[in-house]
Write a protein that holds these residues in place. Structure first.
Motif, PDB file in Angstrom:
ATOM      1  N   ASP A  86      22.674  98.597 -33.473  1.00  0.00           N
ATOM      2  CA  ASP A  86      21.713  99.251 -32.588  1.00  0.00           C
ATOM      3  C   ASP A  86      20.510  98.370 -32.284  1.00  0.00           C
ATOM      4  N   ASP A  87      20.204  97.442 -33.170  1.00  0.00           N
ATOM      5  CA  ASP A  87      19.033  96.596 -32.974  1.00  0.00           C
ATOM      6  C   ASP A  87      19.316  95.383 -32.074  1.00  0.00           C
ATOM      7  N   ALA A  88      20.551  95.181 -31.660  1.00  0.00           N
ATOM      8  CA  ALA A  88      20.887  94.055 -30.778  1.00  0.00           C
ATOM      9  C   ALA A  88      20.433  94.367 -29.348  1.00  0.00           C
ATOM     10  N   ALA A  89      20.111  93.320 -28.612  1.00  0.00           N
ATOM     11  CA  ALA A  89      19.669  93.488 -27.227  1.00  0.00           C
ATOM     12  C   ALA A  89      20.821  93.972 -26.356  1.00  0.00           C
ATOM     13  N   ARG A  90      20.502  94.718 -25.324  1.00  0.00           N
ATOM     14  CA  ARG A  90      21.526  95.292 -24.442  1.00  0.00           C
ATOM     15  C   ARG A  90      22.408  94.244 -23.779  1.00  0.00           C
ATOM     16  N   PRO A  91      21.836  93.198 -23.173  1.00  0.00           N
ATOM     17  CA  PRO A  91      22.715  92.182 -22.548  1.00  0.00           C
ATOM     18  C   PRO A  91      23.595  91.472 -23.574  1.00  0.00           C
ATOM     19  N   LEU A  92      23.089  91.334 -24.786  1.00  0.00           N
ATOM     20  CA  LEU A  92      23.861  90.688 -25.836  1.00  0.00           C
ATOM     21  C   LEU A  92      25.070  91.540 -26.224  1.00  0.00           C
ATOM     22  N   ARG A  93      24.888  92.858 -26.284  1.00  0.00           N
ATOM     23  CA  ARG A  93      26.016  93.751 -26.593  1.00  0.00           C
ATOM     24  C   ARG A  93      27.068  93.680 -25.498  1.00  0.00           C
ATOM     25  N   ARG A  94      26.631  93.636 -24.231  1.00  0.00           N
ATOM     26  CA  ARG A  94      27.579  93.559 -23.120  1.00  0.00           C
ATOM     27  C   ARG A  94      28.387  92.270 -23.184  1.00  0.00           C
ATOM     28  N   LEU A  95      27.732  91.159 -23.449  1.00  0.00           N
ATOM     29  CA  LEU A  95      28.442  89.887 -23.549  1.00  0.00           C
ATOM     30  C   LEU A  95      29.366  89.861 -24.766  1.00  0.00           C
ATOM     31  N   ALA A  96      28.952  90.526 -25.860  1.00  0.00           N
ATOM     32  CA  ALA A  96      29.807  90.605 -27.042  1.00  0.00           C
ATOM     33  C   ALA A  96      31.069  91.406 -26.736  1.00  0.00           C
ATOM     34  N   VAL A  97      30.933  92.470 -25.948  1.00  0.00           N
ATOM     35  CA  VAL A  97      32.104  93.259 -25.557  1.00  0.00           C
ATOM     36  C   VAL A  97      33.035  92.415 -24.695  1.00  0.00           C
ATOM     37  N   LYS A  98      32.485  91.584 -23.821  1.00  0.00           N
ATOM     38  CA  LYS A  98      33.311  90.697 -22.996  1.00  0.00           C
ATOM     39  C   LYS A  98      34.079  89.707 -23.867  1.00  0.00           C
ATOM     40  N   VAL A  99      33.412  89.149 -24.856  1.00  0.00           N
ATOM     41  CA  VAL A  99      34.068  88.181 -25.743  1.00  0.00           C
ATOM     42  C   VAL A  99      35.187  88.862 -26.521  1.00  0.00           C
ATOM     43  N   VAL A 100      34.930  90.072 -27.017  1.00  0.00           N
ATOM     44  CA  VAL A 100      35.951  90.796 -27.779  1.00  0.00           C
ATOM     45  C   VAL A 100      37.145  91.114 -26.875  1.00  0.00           C
ATOM     46  N   GLY A 101      36.895  91.511 -25.653  1.00  0.00           N
ATOM     47  CA  GLY A 101      37.985  91.792 -24.726  1.00  0.00           C
ATOM     48  C   GLY A 101      38.821  90.564 -24.426  1.00  0.00           C
ATOM     49  N   ARG A 102      38.181  89.429 -24.269  1.00  0.00           N
ATOM     50  CA  ARG A 102      38.917  88.194 -24.005  1.00  0.00           C
ATOM     51  C   ARG A 102      39.700  87.753 -25.230  1.00  0.00           C
ATOM     52  N   CYS A 103      39.156  88.013 -26.419  1.00  0.00           N
ATOM     53  CA  CYS A 103      39.907  87.708 -27.647  1.00  0.00           C
ATOM     54  C   CYS A 103      41.148  88.595 -27.728  1.00  0.00           C
ATOM     55  N   GLY A 104      41.003  89.861 -27.360  1.00  0.00           N
ATOM     56  CA  GLY A 104      42.150  90.765 -27.370  1.00  0.00           C
ATOM     57  C   GLY A 104      43.215  90.336 -26.384  1.00  0.00           C
ATOM     58  N   CYS A 105      42.805  89.883 -25.221  1.00  0.00           N
ATOM     59  CA  CYS A 105      43.770  89.398 -24.223  1.00  0.00           C
ATOM     60  C   CYS A 105      44.433  88.099 -24.675  1.00  0.00           C
TER      61      CYS A 105
END
Length: 138
Positions: A25-44
């Motif tokens: 919860d303490d992470a910045a909003r843009p950082l969370r969005r980019l982290a979700v992108k990285v996780v999605g690309r790892c899954g792919c």
């Protein structure tokens, strides 16, 4: 984004571990969005791409044949049969690590519960991409 899938599979576990602190919860909003992108690309990267069998099968269609009489057209418009057994055989040899894939889905679902709309949309897009690559048995 562009690169060999075999190379990115090797670093998927390290990348998932590196972006884990970004989901708090303490992470910045843009950082969370980019982290979700990285996780999605790892899954792919963990799963092989799936192409629909009908996508590139042209068959034996022709405008000249389709404009002929109705009794001749059905024989000429037949398409080549799809080999579903070959598709299953290809999928059986390319299994992703179940633990990593489970972590990817968990992180993406966590991203879908985020308060930021852009993060939720990014997570939904990544969930769709990962789900499209899963075998029908899963």
């Amino acid at each position: 984004k562009t690169g060999e899938r075999s190379r990115s599979r090797g670093v998927a576990a390290a990348a998932l571990e590196a972006v884990a602190p970004c989901f708090g919860d303490d992470a910045a909003r843009p950082l969370r969005r980019l982290a979700v992108k990285v996780v999605g690309r790892c899954g792919c990267a963990l799963l092989r791409p799936r192409v629909a069998a009908w996508c590139y099968a042209r068959g034996r269609r022709s405008l000249t044949v389709s404009s002929t009489s109705a009794d001749e057209a059905p024989a000429a418009l037949e398409e080549a049969p799809a080999d579903e057994a070959e598709d299953d055989r290809l999928d059986a040899g390319d299994e992703a690590a179940p633990g990593l894939l489970e972590e990817v889905v968990e992180r993406l679902l966590e991203g879908a519960r985020d308060a930021e709309t852009a993060t939720r949309w990014t997570a939904a897009k990544a969930i769709g991409r990962v789900a499209a690559r899963l075998r029908p048995a899963l």
